[in-house]
Scaffold this motif. Sequence first.
Motif, PDB file in Angstrom:
ATOM      1  N   ARG A 212      75.967  57.581 -44.759  1.00 50.63           N
ATOM      2  CA  ARG A 212      76.613  56.733 -45.860  1.00 50.63           C
ATOM      3  C   ARG A 212      77.533  57.691 -47.155  1.00 50.63           C
ATOM      4  NH1 ARG A 212      71.989  54.017 -48.902  1.00 50.63           N
ATOM      5  NH2 ARG A 212      70.804  52.347 -47.676  1.00 50.63           N
ATOM      6  N   LEU A 213      77.918  58.852 -47.095  1.00 48.64           N
ATOM      7  CA  LEU A 213      78.604  59.519 -47.600  1.00 48.64           C
ATOM      8  C   LEU A 213      80.478  59.781 -46.847  1.00 48.64           C
ATOM      9  CD1 LEU A 213      76.964  62.882 -48.814  1.00 48.64           C
ATOM     10  CD2 LEU A 213      78.021  61.293 -50.197  1.00 48.64           C
ATOM     11  N   ILE A 214      79.899  59.418 -45.907  1.00 49.62           N
ATOM     12  CA  ILE A 214      81.302  59.550 -44.930  1.00 49.62           C
ATOM     13  C   ILE A 214      81.470  58.107 -44.640  1.00 49.62           C
ATOM     14  CG2 ILE A 214      81.509  59.321 -41.698  1.00 49.62           C
ATOM     15  CD1 ILE A 214      79.615  61.583 -41.888  1.00 49.62           C
ATOM     16  N   ARG A 215      80.561  56.583 -44.568  1.00 53.08           N
ATOM     17  CA  ARG A 215      80.610  55.456 -45.144  1.00 53.08           C
ATOM     18  C   ARG A 215      81.534  54.991 -46.385  1.00 53.08           C
ATOM     19  NH1 ARG A 215      76.252  51.738 -45.069  1.00 53.08           N
ATOM     20  NH2 ARG A 215      75.880  52.664 -43.224  1.00 53.08           N
ATOM     21  N   ALA A 216      80.464  55.709 -47.355  1.00 49.28           N
ATOM     22  CA  ALA A 216      81.857  55.562 -48.264  1.00 49.28           C
ATOM     23  C   ALA A 216      83.694  55.898 -48.526  1.00 49.28           C
ATOM     24  CB  ALA A 216      80.907  56.186 -49.311  1.00 49.28           C
ATOM     25  N   LEU A 217      82.843  56.915 -48.115  1.00 55.69           N
ATOM     26  CA  LEU A 217      84.551  57.734 -48.481  1.00 55.69           C
ATOM     27  C   LEU A 217      85.990  56.864 -47.506  1.00 55.69           C
ATOM     28  CD1 LEU A 217      85.211  60.884 -49.100  1.00 55.69           C
ATOM     29  CD2 LEU A 217      85.842  61.373 -46.577  1.00 55.69           C
ATOM     30  N   GLY A 218      85.192  56.268 -46.280  1.00 52.30           N
ATOM     31  CA  GLY A 218      86.419  55.437 -45.657  1.00 52.30           C
ATOM     32  C   GLY A 218      86.814  54.191 -46.276  1.00 52.30           C
ATOM     33  N   SER A 219      85.692  53.491 -47.518  1.00 54.40           N
ATOM     34  CA  SER A 219      86.254  52.432 -48.212  1.00 54.40           C
ATOM     35  C   SER A 219      87.213  53.078 -49.200  1.00 54.40           C
ATOM     36  CB  SER A 219      85.535  51.633 -48.432  1.00 54.40           C
ATOM     37  OG  SER A 219      83.855  52.064 -48.740  1.00 54.40           O
ATOM     38  N   MET A 220      87.698  54.490 -49.732  1.00 58.42           N
ATOM     39  CA  MET A 220      87.787  54.671 -50.538  1.00 58.42           C
ATOM     40  C   MET A 220      89.744  55.026 -50.764  1.00 58.42           C
ATOM     41  SD  MET A 220      86.514  58.283 -52.132  1.00 58.42           S
ATOM     42  CE  MET A 220      84.339  58.325 -52.852  1.00 58.42           C
ATOM     43  N   PRO A 221      90.399  54.534 -52.102  1.00 55.54           N
ATOM     44  CA  PRO A 221      91.821  54.866 -52.152  1.00 55.54           C
ATOM     45  C   PRO A 221      92.109  55.862 -51.128  1.00 55.54           C
ATOM     46  CG  PRO A 221      91.190  53.807 -54.177  1.00 55.54           C
ATOM     47  CD  PRO A 221      89.746  54.593 -53.252  1.00 55.54           C
ATOM     48  N   TYR A 222      93.125  55.723 -50.696  1.00 53.44           N
ATOM     49  CA  TYR A 222      93.830  56.952 -49.766  1.00 53.44           C
ATOM     50  C   TYR A 222      93.695  57.848 -50.858  1.00 53.44           C
ATOM     51  CZ  TYR A 222      96.586  60.104 -46.921  1.00 53.44           C
ATOM     52  OH  TYR A 222      97.183  61.007 -46.362  1.00 53.44           O
TER      53      TYR A 222
END
Length: 513
Positions: A261-271
């Motif tokens: 979940r952490l990896i996925r959430a990071l993927g949708s954060m602004p750069y």
Amino acid sequence: MSDSHLPFLNAAWANPGRIGLVSGGANTRYCDLLAVSERVAHYLLRGRSDLREARIVLLAPPGFAYVAAHWGIWRAGGVVVPLALAHPVPELTSLIADADPELVLVHPYTERQGIPAAEACGVPWADVVDTLMGPPGTRLSDLLAPMPNAPPLPAIAESRDAHIIYTSGTTGKPKGVVTTHAATRHQVESVARAWKITRDDRVLNALPLHHVHGIVNALLCPLWQGASVEVLPRFDPVAIWESLSNLRVTIFMGVPTMYVRLIRALGSMPYQRKEVAAWSAGDLRLTISGSDALPASVRERWQRITGKDIVERYGLTETGMVLTNPPNGAGVAGHVGNPFPSVQVRLRSDGGGEARPGEEGCIEVRGPGLFREYWRRPEETAAAFRDGWFDTGDRAVRGEHGYRILGRESVDIIKTGGEKVSALEIENVLRQHYRVTDCAVVGIPDDEWGEQVSAAVVLTGEEPATAELRQWVKRHLAGYKAPARYMVVDELPRNSMGKLLKSQVRDLFLQTA
Ligand code: MCA
Ligand code: AMP
């Protein structure tokens, strides 16, 4: 203040001005935790000198109230029975009845299910915030005021019981795992030594506080060392990335699903935020995964993103931590390393003797950190041990990089999101639905959850009823036990003796995946 001679308080007495707990944005010093937990202890004692191992159910979200109540119960001589926030009323009622407590401590967040469950069992309840922390508006300074006329708190022998933590087994209903103060101390010391946890550490704890993982490893162990712990009320990947970015966190512990979940959430954060977050995670001294197998792909992705390794370890509610990779990141993917200090491990081969290196076997554990008994289940307690060794039911092989877990002996135990679930308990609930004439629950491998609870059902009537079945199970059991996948079949595969062939049920799901 009086000292109840519990070693877990030593660091608190020695570091009164240090921050022990961070929760809800507030910092709590060790002296404040001592003061409030002393009040909790006197509230629970109500003039008695010692709770003498009375069970107190603790049903509160992670936070200041939880920790103050936990310490207060121990300081009054009681046994902490932490229950899951996810349980609906029928499941809570059955657990409270089993634990046979003298009091259920609820919280505004858990009252809706906690009060009816306590009342159904005829057990008094109290609101941990209103009753123990004072009514809304009570100033912390009032709570922290000295209690000059308070009698001394009891001295607690280490041989006394500390916790009853519920875990699912192969027999259907969850069993209460009873651990003494001495065993808890051994578990804590073993973790602290292996991972070199000191008072300079700051642990971020987003785990539920009704399991050994969240309570012993990520809360008691750092507090025992005089370190600080930030507890989050629930797992929220965005809040975790924020904490990692804003605070000087040195250690994070999670189950594999949390890393997914952490990896996925990071993927949708602004750069830009992504960069800061990944950089902060790389700053962690120690990142630990346990409670279920960490997929190599998750470990690799984490390493690529943060530049840091995840250290995988293995343990059980009954034993505390058993095996760990070295904290310096030298572990090999798919392996869980070697025994923690003071823990003895052996592999029993299928032939009965000790397995040779490279040979498969069942993990058995011995040591001072083991549980004392399954609560009021002497036969199951006796059956869990062989010549003084605890039989984990997990299969492994030992090689030059330590142990590699191969799976579980029983198909009826499922691990999903780090939660241990009994297929039999779910089947019993499904069978009570008027449409279900037969059923089989199995765990199907899943990238996010480890395994997904899945049910093959034989139904009466024409219309499919799977949404209704999921609601039915959720009314009786925690949401994570409700099968996420269903398959309606005409009949279940059985052998000539009528025994259910669960491996064939699993194949049915795998074929349709
Ligand atoms: C929740 N849902 C699930 C699962 N869990 N669906 C399938 N499989 C699951 N495992 C569903 C819910 O029913 C709900 O569906 C939706 O997903 C969101 O639920 P929610 O509870 O909000 O999920 P979450 O908060 O995102 O929880 C995921 C989690 C949690 C954070 C990974 O499962 C967790 O905290 N796991 C850690 C457990 C743990 O600490 N284990 C240690 C025990 P709907 O919307 O339809 O209602 S083992 C141990 O202690 C030993 C010693 C050891 O080795 O560590
Ligand atoms: P619990 O009964 O909830 O304490 O869960 C203990 C079980 O979790 C063990 O018996 C294992 O099956 C599983 N487990 C814990 N850590 C790991 C790990 N690192 N790899 C594989 N399985 C694990």
